[in-house]
Motif scaffolding. Structure first.
Motif, mmCIF file in Angstrom:
data_model
loop_
_atom_site.group_PDB
_atom_site.id
_atom_site.type_symbol
_atom_site.label_atom_id
_atom_site.label_comp_id
_atom_site.label_asym_id
_atom_site.label_seq_id
_atom_site.Cartn_x
_atom_site.Cartn_y
_atom_site.Cartn_z
ATOM 1 N N VAL A 1 2.728 1.213 0.934
ATOM 2 C CA VAL A 1 2.122 2.349 0.229
ATOM 3 C C VAL A 1 1.753 3.442 1.225
ATOM 4 O O VAL A 1 2.090 4.618 1.028
ATOM 5 C CB VAL A 1 0.897 1.895 -0.601
ATOM 6 C CG1 VAL A 1 0.089 3.084 -1.096
ATOM 7 C CG2 VAL A 1 1.343 1.020 -1.768
ATOM 8 N N VAL A 2 1.091 3.054 2.309
ATOM 9 C CA VAL A 2 0.699 4.047 3.321
ATOM 10 C C VAL A 2 1.938 4.700 3.931
ATOM 11 O O VAL A 2 2.000 5.922 4.077
ATOM 12 C CB VAL A 2 -0.183 3.407 4.420
ATOM 13 C CG1 VAL A 2 -0.423 4.376 5.571
ATOM 14 C CG2 VAL A 2 -1.507 2.940 3.837
ATOM 15 N N ARG A 3 2.938 3.892 4.248
ATOM 16 C CA ARG A 3 4.142 4.446 4.887
ATOM 17 C C ARG A 3 4.914 5.353 3.937
ATOM 18 O O ARG A 3 5.346 6.442 4.326
ATOM 19 C CB ARG A 3 5.040 3.325 5.395
ATOM 20 C CG ARG A 3 6.222 3.866 6.183
ATOM 21 C CD ARG A 3 6.787 2.872 7.128
ATOM 22 N NE ARG A 3 8.010 3.361 7.749
ATOM 23 C CZ ARG A 3 8.715 2.678 8.611
ATOM 24 N NH1 ARG A 3 8.321 1.475 8.975
ATOM 25 N NH2 ARG A 3 9.812 3.175 9.129
ATOM 26 N N LEU A 4 5.079 4.939 2.698
ATOM 27 C CA LEU A 4 5.831 5.763 1.750
ATOM 28 C C LEU A 4 5.093 7.062 1.428
ATOM 29 O O LEU A 4 5.718 8.120 1.320
ATOM 30 C CB LEU A 4 6.142 4.968 0.482
ATOM 31 C CG LEU A 4 7.136 3.818 0.678
ATOM 32 C CD1 LEU A 4 7.239 2.983 -0.588
ATOM 33 C CD2 LEU A 4 8.503 4.315 1.121
ATOM 34 N N ILE A 5 3.786 6.982 1.304
ATOM 35 C CA ILE A 5 3.007 8.216 1.091
ATOM 36 C C ILE A 5 3.121 9.118 2.317
ATOM 37 O O ILE A 5 3.325 10.331 2.196
ATOM 38 C CB ILE A 5 1.532 7.892 0.768
ATOM 39 C CG1 ILE A 5 1.427 7.274 -0.626
ATOM 40 C CG2 ILE A 5 0.665 9.149 0.871
ATOM 41 C CD1 ILE A 5 0.058 6.708 -0.956
#
Length: 160
Positions: free
Chosen positions: A25-29
């Motif tokens: 989630v952090v990486r895709l955001i």
């Protein structure tokens, strides 16, 4: 059966999956906000290291531990930096540098991204083309490797 459910390996696997989802989630955001492949690795690794230490220290390896929490944290960070280095290396090789080779080897360029499941809005927002699908596959692969390596490091070098 109950003993197996609360075993350390099952807890680690569960929290490893939660940590992986957190990382993704952090990486895709970060990828969406920052148009770069490498900076999201830094952001997601940093936040995930903090999250994972807390989870591992208090929820997975919760038995009495002999090492000072600061020593554990520093060792944990060092271990995770090794995995982060692996993440950087694999991201560079498999996404930045040679993604076109992987796309052709895996026939990702033959996929119709207008068909299901890629036509589903949430999926299409994350994986609209073969380049993004390659990135997604590589990120998942890296996370599987990370879970295994991190367990070994955590179990035998940090929370022993």
């Amino acid at each position: 059966m109950a003993k197996y459910i609360v075993s350390e390996k099952v807890k680690y696997l569960f929290w490893g999956i939660v940590t992986t989802v957190f990382y993704l989630v952090v990486r895709l955001i970060s990828i969406r906000v920052i148009n770069n492949d490498m900076i999201p690795v830094i952001i997601s690794q940093f936040l995930t290291i903090l999250f994972a230490f807390i989870v591992n220290k208090f929820l997975v390896f919760s038995q009495v531990q002999k090492k000072n929490i600061f020593v554990q944290f520093m060792n944990f960070v060092l271990g995770r930096l090794v995995v982060a280095g692996l993440d950087f290396f694999l991201t560079y090789i498999m996404i930045d540098r040679y993604s076109s080779i992987l796309i052709h080897l895996l026939f990702l360029n033959k996929i119709n991204f207008q068909a299901i499941p890629f036509s589903i809005p949430i999926v299409h927002a994350i994986i609209p083309n073969s380049v993004q699908l390659n990135s997604f596959i590589v990120i998942i692969l890296i996370q599987i490797i990370a879970i295994i390596v991190n367990y070994i490091i955590s179990k035998y070098l940090i929370f022993d």
